[in-house]
Write a protein that holds these residues in place. Sequence first.
Motif, PDB file in Angstrom:
ATOM      1  N   HIS A 128      16.254  -0.376  34.184  1.00  0.00           N
ATOM      2  CA  HIS A 128      15.792   1.016  34.083  1.00  0.00           C
ATOM      3  C   HIS A 128      16.453   1.715  32.903  1.00  0.00           C
ATOM      4  O   HIS A 128      15.773   2.312  32.072  1.00  0.00           O
ATOM      5  CB  HIS A 128      16.101   1.748  35.388  1.00  0.00           C
ATOM      6  CG  HIS A 128      15.616   3.157  35.449  1.00  0.00           C
ATOM      7  ND1 HIS A 128      16.350   4.221  34.961  1.00  0.00           N
ATOM      8  CD2 HIS A 128      14.465   3.693  35.937  1.00  0.00           C
ATOM      9  CE1 HIS A 128      15.675   5.339  35.158  1.00  0.00           C
ATOM     10  NE2 HIS A 128      14.530   5.054  35.749  1.00  0.00           N
ATOM     11  N   THR A 129      17.781   1.620  32.829  1.00  0.00           N
ATOM     12  CA  THR A 129      18.528   2.320  31.787  1.00  0.00           C
ATOM     13  C   THR A 129      19.821   1.574  31.489  1.00  0.00           C
ATOM     14  O   THR A 129      20.461   1.047  32.392  1.00  0.00           O
ATOM     15  CB  THR A 129      18.904   3.759  32.234  1.00  0.00           C
ATOM     16  OG1 THR A 129      17.755   4.415  32.752  1.00  0.00           O
ATOM     17  CG2 THR A 129      19.471   4.560  31.070  1.00  0.00           C
ATOM     18  N   ILE A 130      20.193   1.562  30.211  1.00  0.00           N
ATOM     19  CA  ILE A 130      21.549   1.169  29.834  1.00  0.00           C
ATOM     20  C   ILE A 130      22.344   2.455  29.623  1.00  0.00           C
ATOM     21  O   ILE A 130      22.001   3.286  28.771  1.00  0.00           O
ATOM     22  CB  ILE A 130      21.563   0.303  28.572  1.00  0.00           C
ATOM     23  CG1 ILE A 130      20.878  -1.055  28.857  1.00  0.00           C
ATOM     24  CG2 ILE A 130      22.998   0.075  28.083  1.00  0.00           C
ATOM     25  CD1 ILE A 130      20.867  -2.005  27.681  1.00  0.00           C
ATOM     26  N   LEU A 131      23.375   2.629  30.433  1.00  0.00           N
ATOM     27  CA  LEU A 131      24.181   3.843  30.428  1.00  0.00           C
ATOM     28  C   LEU A 131      25.406   3.666  29.526  1.00  0.00           C
ATOM     29  O   LEU A 131      25.766   2.536  29.172  1.00  0.00           O
ATOM     30  CB  LEU A 131      24.635   4.161  31.861  1.00  0.00           C
ATOM     31  CG  LEU A 131      23.526   4.272  32.912  1.00  0.00           C
ATOM     32  CD1 LEU A 131      24.122   4.211  34.320  1.00  0.00           C
ATOM     33  CD2 LEU A 131      22.750   5.562  32.710  1.00  0.00           C
ATOM     34  N   PRO A 132      26.089   4.758  29.178  1.00  0.00           N
ATOM     35  CA  PRO A 132      27.322   4.611  28.394  1.00  0.00           C
ATOM     36  C   PRO A 132      28.390   3.794  29.115  1.00  0.00           C
ATOM     37  O   PRO A 132      29.235   3.165  28.466  1.00  0.00           O
ATOM     38  CB  PRO A 132      27.780   6.060  28.186  1.00  0.00           C
ATOM     39  CG  PRO A 132      26.538   6.875  28.347  1.00  0.00           C
ATOM     40  CD  PRO A 132      25.712   6.166  29.366  1.00  0.00           C
ATOM     41  N   ASP A 133      28.360   3.808  30.461  1.00  0.00           N
ATOM     42  CA  ASP A 133      29.397   3.115  31.220  1.00  0.00           C
ATOM     43  C   ASP A 133      28.831   2.056  32.162  1.00  0.00           C
ATOM     44  O   ASP A 133      29.509   1.616  33.089  1.00  0.00           O
ATOM     45  CB  ASP A 133      30.225   4.117  32.030  1.00  0.00           C
ATOM     46  CG  ASP A 133      29.363   4.985  32.942  1.00  0.00           C
ATOM     47  OD1 ASP A 133      28.127   4.911  32.851  1.00  0.00           O
ATOM     48  OD2 ASP A 133      29.941   5.744  33.753  1.00  0.00           O
ATOM     49  N   GLY A 134      27.579   1.630  31.954  1.00  0.00           N
ATOM     50  CA  GLY A 134      27.019   0.605  32.827  1.00  0.00           C
ATOM     51  C   GLY A 134      25.518   0.495  32.687  1.00  0.00           C
ATOM     52  O   GLY A 134      24.945   0.787  31.629  1.00  0.00           O
ATOM     53  N   ILE A 135      24.859   0.089  33.780  1.00  0.00           N
ATOM     54  CA  ILE A 135      23.413  -0.109  33.752  1.00  0.00           C
ATOM     55  C   ILE A 135      22.791   0.430  35.041  1.00  0.00           C
ATOM     56  O   ILE A 135      23.473   0.601  36.059  1.00  0.00           O
ATOM     57  CB  ILE A 135      23.032  -1.601  33.613  1.00  0.00           C
ATOM     58  CG1 ILE A 135      23.536  -2.409  34.823  1.00  0.00           C
ATOM     59  CG2 ILE A 135      23.546  -2.178  32.312  1.00  0.00           C
ATOM     60  CD1 ILE A 135      22.956  -3.806  34.933  1.00  0.00           C
ATOM     61  N   THR A 136      21.477   0.687  34.988  1.00  0.00           N
ATOM     62  CA  THR A 136      20.693   1.015  36.169  1.00  0.00           C
ATOM     63  C   THR A 136      19.526   0.038  36.263  1.00  0.00           C
ATOM     64  O   THR A 136      18.773  -0.125  35.293  1.00  0.00           O
ATOM     65  CB  THR A 136      20.154   2.450  36.117  1.00  0.00           C
ATOM     66  OG1 THR A 136      21.244   3.372  36.092  1.00  0.00           O
ATOM     67  CG2 THR A 136      19.279   2.750  37.330  1.00  0.00           C
ATOM     68  N   LEU A 137      19.396  -0.628  37.409  1.00  0.00           N
ATOM     69  CA  LEU A 137      18.264  -1.493  37.693  1.00  0.00           C
ATOM     70  C   LEU A 137      17.350  -0.782  38.683  1.00  0.00           C
ATOM     71  O   LEU A 137      17.794   0.095  39.438  1.00  0.00           O
ATOM     72  CB  LEU A 137      18.727  -2.824  38.282  1.00  0.00           C
ATOM     73  CG  LEU A 137      19.689  -3.664  37.435  1.00  0.00           C
ATOM     74  CD1 LEU A 137      20.052  -4.952  38.170  1.00  0.00           C
ATOM     75  CD2 LEU A 137      19.095  -3.981  36.065  1.00  0.00           C
TER      76      LEU A 137
END
Length: 388
Positions: A128-137
């Motif tokens: 879903h998203t690559i975040l500054p501190d991780g990822i969202t699936l």
Amino acid sequence: MITIVEDIFGIATNPFTERAQVVRRYTISNSSHLAVRIIQLGATIQSITCMDAYHNIDDIVLGFDDIAGYEAHRSRRFGCMLGRVSDWVANGEFMMDRRKVRVTKNWNNKHQMDGGFIGFDRIIWDLHTILPDGITLCHQSEHEHEGYPGNLMVLLHFTMDDDNRFFMRIEARTDQTTPVNISNHCYFNLAGQKAGRKGILEHRLVIDANDTIETNDDNMPTGRFVSVSNTAYDMRVPAFIGDRLRQFENKPVSGFDVCYAIDKDFDASVLHFVGRFLHPESGRYMEIHSNQPGMRFETANKFPDDTRDEEPIMGKRCARYYQHSGFSIQLEKFPDTMNNLDFPTAFIMPSELYFNETIFKFGVQESWKCCATQEELDKIGADIVRYT
């Protein structure tokens, strides 16, 4: 500083399209040598590497180096997400809105376990998203999949900070009233994933729970709680797993396989201390805080038994996994909660957000302090932990 690296882990068959699909892996790491690797298949935590008291870095999660390993041992649910409803649904049915809902029965054609035949563990989750501190699936579970009503949109947020905290936040929304009880099922060995039974027996645990969930002869919850007092399940003060496992010898179940009641009242806005898991020889420890009311704790009792010359499960880097080579943790609502009215509800309505948060805090405790008495530690003061 947090970094995220993406690579290709392998190719798996999408259970919905029945076509081959690339499975990617995302490595989240910080400046303190903590790294968590997550693959899209099952949103599986494939690896967690961290440092010990002697500056050795090791992998502390049991698993596999390729897709074939996870497919071959799918029933053991190594590191994956479980849902829509993890754990049991007795007789594959429950009452909701004055009607009986029947779901699939993937356990001996009698009960549902961990979401059914195609649960969240078999899904190839989308990025879903690559975040500054991780990822969202993310994944949308369709209406009537495995018998559950409503379209359910699920977001999995995996993040990290430089204080060696790994955050797992699960959000879900539905367009119809439906039960949701999503959890992760990791096998840990803080001595290292190759350390086996010996490493597990050396662990020292604290689990902050006064009760466990009572079950019947079919392993289904009765709806009642059982006090841990004067039982092998009482881990409210530090105890060695090895000492407790000896109390299960010559019993029908050869180790822990129990759901602890962490918070019987349940308030999703409150994070509770769940437990502390320490391997004194390496100094590694893991502390867990969660907003979930229950924690299923199991000690790999059904892994191959080396005393009977059973063939091991071949894990990462040729590790041999036998009985009691790891311990698994699921932070969740109580099992079969829909059929037990006194348990915290698993139902959510379209106006509600399902939110499950768990924080894993990794650190190092100096080895000589692992052996100190509580009185000695109190004299030293609060500064008893050194992080790497």
